[in-house]
Design a protein around this motif. Structure first.
Motif, PDB file in Angstrom:
ATOM      1  N   PRO A   3       0.699  -1.203   0.129  1.00  0.00           N
ATOM      2  CA  PRO A   3      -0.026  -0.012   0.001  1.00  0.00           C
ATOM      3  C   PRO A   3       0.923   1.339   0.111  1.00  0.00           C
ATOM      4  O   PRO A   3       0.345   2.385  -0.378  1.00  0.00           O
ATOM      5  CB  PRO A   3      -0.915  -0.144   1.245  1.00  0.00           C
ATOM      6  CG  PRO A   3       0.101  -1.064   2.132  1.00  0.00           C
ATOM      7  CD  PRO A   3       0.703  -2.013   1.361  1.00  0.00           C
ATOM      8  N   LEU A   4       1.892   1.039   0.460  1.00  0.00           N
ATOM      9  CA  LEU A   4       3.077   2.394   0.533  1.00  0.00           C
ATOM     10  C   LEU A   4       4.101   2.016  -0.036  1.00  0.00           C
ATOM     11  O   LEU A   4       4.766   0.992   0.061  1.00  0.00           O
ATOM     12  CB  LEU A   4       3.157   2.810   2.000  1.00  0.00           C
ATOM     13  CG  LEU A   4       1.918   3.362   2.864  1.00  0.00           C
ATOM     14  CD1 LEU A   4       1.409   2.102   3.580  1.00  0.00           C
ATOM     15  CD2 LEU A   4       1.935   4.482   3.244  1.00  0.00           C
ATOM     16  N   VAL A   5       4.743   2.866  -0.921  1.00  0.00           N
ATOM     17  CA  VAL A   5       6.029   2.504  -1.444  1.00  0.00           C
ATOM     18  C   VAL A   5       6.963   3.766  -1.217  1.00  0.00           C
ATOM     19  O   VAL A   5       6.953   4.885  -1.747  1.00  0.00           O
ATOM     20  CB  VAL A   5       6.199   2.570  -3.070  1.00  0.00           C
ATOM     21  CG1 VAL A   5       7.357   2.293  -3.891  1.00  0.00           C
ATOM     22  CG2 VAL A   5       5.174   1.186  -3.499  1.00  0.00           C
ATOM     23  N   GLU A   6       8.260   3.620  -0.667  1.00  0.00           N
ATOM     24  CA  GLU A   6       9.188   4.629  -0.407  1.00  0.00           C
ATOM     25  C   GLU A   6      10.069   4.793  -1.417  1.00  0.00           C
ATOM     26  O   GLU A   6      10.505   3.651  -2.098  1.00  0.00           O
ATOM     27  CB  GLU A   6       9.709   4.295   0.929  1.00  0.00           C
ATOM     28  CG  GLU A   6       8.741   3.978   2.162  1.00  0.00           C
ATOM     29  CD  GLU A   6       8.536   2.728   2.485  1.00  0.00           C
ATOM     30  OE1 GLU A   6       8.207   2.462   3.603  1.00  0.00           O
ATOM     31  OE2 GLU A   6       8.479   1.908   1.453  1.00  0.00           O
ATOM     32  N   LEU A  20      13.015  11.937   0.968  1.00  0.00           N
ATOM     33  CA  LEU A  20      12.276  10.780   0.956  1.00  0.00           C
ATOM     34  C   LEU A  20      10.939  10.952   0.486  1.00  0.00           C
ATOM     35  O   LEU A  20      10.226  12.061   0.997  1.00  0.00           O
ATOM     36  CB  LEU A  20      12.336   9.834   2.251  1.00  0.00           C
ATOM     37  CG  LEU A  20      13.586   9.758   2.833  1.00  0.00           C
ATOM     38  CD1 LEU A  20      13.587   8.985   4.147  1.00  0.00           C
ATOM     39  CD2 LEU A  20      14.842   9.159   2.180  1.00  0.00           C
ATOM     40  N   SER A  21      10.539  10.097  -0.193  1.00  0.00           N
ATOM     41  CA  SER A  21       8.985  10.118  -0.808  1.00  0.00           C
ATOM     42  C   SER A  21       8.373   8.605  -0.580  1.00  0.00           C
ATOM     43  O   SER A  21       8.789   7.853  -0.476  1.00  0.00           O
ATOM     44  CB  SER A  21       8.989  10.290  -2.228  1.00  0.00           C
ATOM     45  OG  SER A  21       9.580  11.786  -2.539  1.00  0.00           O
ATOM     46  N   CYS A  22       7.192   8.912  -0.153  1.00  0.00           N
ATOM     47  CA  CYS A  22       6.049   7.655   0.180  1.00  0.00           C
ATOM     48  C   CYS A  22       4.859   7.965  -0.677  1.00  0.00           C
ATOM     49  O   CYS A  22       4.079   8.942  -0.283  1.00  0.00           O
ATOM     50  CB  CYS A  22       5.783   7.724   1.537  1.00  0.00           C
ATOM     51  SG  CYS A  22       4.564   6.679   2.053  1.00  0.00           S
ATOM     52  N   THR A  23       4.698   7.157  -1.565  1.00  0.00           N
ATOM     53  CA  THR A  23       3.574   7.130  -2.455  1.00  0.00           C
ATOM     54  C   THR A  23       2.644   5.844  -2.020  1.00  0.00           C
ATOM     55  O   THR A  23       2.871   5.005  -1.973  1.00  0.00           O
ATOM     56  CB  THR A  23       4.169   6.711  -3.761  1.00  0.00           C
ATOM     57  OG1 THR A  23       4.948   7.664  -4.330  1.00  0.00           O
ATOM     58  CG2 THR A  23       2.853   6.717  -4.599  1.00  0.00           C
ATOM     59  N   ILE A  24       1.540   6.540  -1.752  1.00  0.00           N
ATOM     60  CA  ILE A  24       0.448   5.690  -0.950  1.00  0.00           C
ATOM     61  C   ILE A  24      -0.347   5.113  -2.204  1.00  0.00           C
ATOM     62  O   ILE A  24      -1.147   5.904  -2.762  1.00  0.00           O
ATOM     63  CB  ILE A  24      -0.506   6.497  -0.209  1.00  0.00           C
ATOM     64  CG1 ILE A  24       0.390   7.230   1.084  1.00  0.00           C
ATOM     65  CG2 ILE A  24      -1.286   5.852   0.466  1.00  0.00           C
ATOM     66  CD1 ILE A  24      -0.407   8.253   1.849  1.00  0.00           C
ATOM     67  N   TYR A  29      -6.147   4.722   1.691  1.00  0.00           N
ATOM     68  CA  TYR A  29      -5.461   5.617   2.754  1.00  0.00           C
ATOM     69  C   TYR A  29      -4.547   6.562   2.250  1.00  0.00           C
ATOM     70  O   TYR A  29      -3.872   7.372   2.997  1.00  0.00           O
ATOM     71  CB  TYR A  29      -4.281   4.410   3.409  1.00  0.00           C
ATOM     72  CG  TYR A  29      -5.006   3.101   3.349  1.00  0.00           C
ATOM     73  CD1 TYR A  29      -4.724   2.144   2.784  1.00  0.00           C
ATOM     74  CD2 TYR A  29      -5.846   2.846   4.918  1.00  0.00           C
ATOM     75  CE1 TYR A  29      -5.252   0.669   3.180  1.00  0.00           C
ATOM     76  CE2 TYR A  29      -6.326   1.792   4.903  1.00  0.00           C
ATOM     77  CZ  TYR A  29      -6.018   0.599   4.115  1.00  0.00           C
ATOM     78  OH  TYR A  29      -6.668  -0.675   4.272  1.00  0.00           O
ATOM     79  N   SER A  30      -5.036   7.163   1.300  1.00  0.00           N
ATOM     80  CA  SER A  30      -4.362   8.276   0.752  1.00  0.00           C
ATOM     81  C   SER A  30      -4.452   9.661   1.512  1.00  0.00           C
ATOM     82  O   SER A  30      -3.623  10.547   1.358  1.00  0.00           O
ATOM     83  CB  SER A  30      -4.388   8.513  -0.818  1.00  0.00           C
ATOM     84  OG  SER A  30      -5.831   8.764  -0.997  1.00  0.00           O
ATOM     85  N   ASN A  31      -5.638   9.934   1.931  1.00  0.00           N
ATOM     86  CA  ASN A  31      -5.774  10.963   2.818  1.00  0.00           C
ATOM     87  C   ASN A  31      -6.108  10.784   4.241  1.00  0.00           C
ATOM     88  O   ASN A  31      -7.123  11.252   4.771  1.00  0.00           O
ATOM     89  CB  ASN A  31      -6.933  11.754   2.267  1.00  0.00           C
ATOM     90  CG  ASN A  31      -7.062  12.192   0.929  1.00  0.00           C
ATOM     91  OD1 ASN A  31      -5.883  12.988   0.582  1.00  0.00           O
ATOM     92  ND2 ASN A  31      -7.541  11.870  -0.044  1.00  0.00           N
ATOM     93  N   LYS A  76      -1.255  14.311  -5.129  1.00  0.00           N
ATOM     94  CA  LYS A  76      -0.182  13.121  -5.702  1.00  0.00           C
ATOM     95  C   LYS A  76      -0.102  11.809  -4.824  1.00  0.00           C
ATOM     96  O   LYS A  76       0.681  11.104  -5.058  1.00  0.00           O
ATOM     97  CB  LYS A  76       1.147  13.669  -5.692  1.00  0.00           C
ATOM     98  CG  LYS A  76       1.333  14.899  -6.661  1.00  0.00           C
ATOM     99  CD  LYS A  76       2.756  15.396  -6.757  1.00  0.00           C
ATOM    100  CE  LYS A  76       2.832  16.493  -7.956  1.00  0.00           C
ATOM    101  NZ  LYS A  76       4.176  16.933  -8.241  1.00  0.00           N
ATOM    102  N   ASN A  77      -0.884  11.907  -3.891  1.00  0.00           N
ATOM    103  CA  ASN A  77      -1.022  10.662  -2.899  1.00  0.00           C
ATOM    104  C   ASN A  77       0.408  10.284  -2.269  1.00  0.00           C
ATOM    105  O   ASN A  77       0.906   9.136  -2.387  1.00  0.00           O
ATOM    106  CB  ASN A  77      -1.635   9.417  -3.700  1.00  0.00           C
ATOM    107  CG  ASN A  77      -2.831   9.606  -3.777  1.00  0.00           C
ATOM    108  OD1 ASN A  77      -3.668  10.629  -3.135  1.00  0.00           O
ATOM    109  ND2 ASN A  77      -3.495   8.860  -4.929  1.00  0.00           N
TER     110      ASN A  77
END
Length: 125
Positions: A3-6, A20-24, A29-31, A76-77
């Motif tokens: 569900p989340l990618v760093e 660092l970025s975390c794409t949900i 769960y994006s918000n 951009k989630n």
């Protein structure tokens, strides 16, 4: 599906910076409340920073001491962690997590249900 990618980890020298970025990827769960944790070899996972769905009043661990900044772009989630003035003791795998709630109530590992796979940050002296 994770569900989340760093992303954004890497190797820097003392005093350096990383973002660092975390794409949900799970839109459910994006918000929601999102947080960054870190775990060094032989240590327990510890909370670094958390941010609510509305980005109001981010929460930071004491050891951050104004060096790190958490932010998010809900369009951009994605949740970010800006790391500045890095020290060798900041070396760890950094994980993104979400609590599934709108607001963040703690930086305790047990409060977060969904996790990414982590991104490595290495700081050399």
């Amino acid at each position: 599906q994770v569900p989340l990618v760093e992303s954004g980890g890497g190797s820097v020298q003392t005093g350096g910076s990383l973002r660092l970025s975390c794409t949900i990827t799970a839109t459910t769960y994006s918000n929601k409340c999102a947080a960054w944790f870190r775990q060094a070899p032989g240590n327990e996972r510890e909370g670094v920073a958390a941010i609510s769905a509305t980005s109001l009043t981010p929460v930071y661990a004491e050891f951050v001491k104004g060096r790190f900044t958490i932010s998010r772009n809900n369009a951009k989630n994605t949740v970010y962690l800006e790391l500045n003035s890095l020290q060798p003791e900041d070396t760890a795998t950094y994980y993104c997590a979400t609590a599934g709630t709108d607001y963040c109530f703690s930086l305790l590992v047990a409060s977060y249900s969904f996790w990414g796979q982590g991104t490595q940050v290495t700081v050399s002296s």
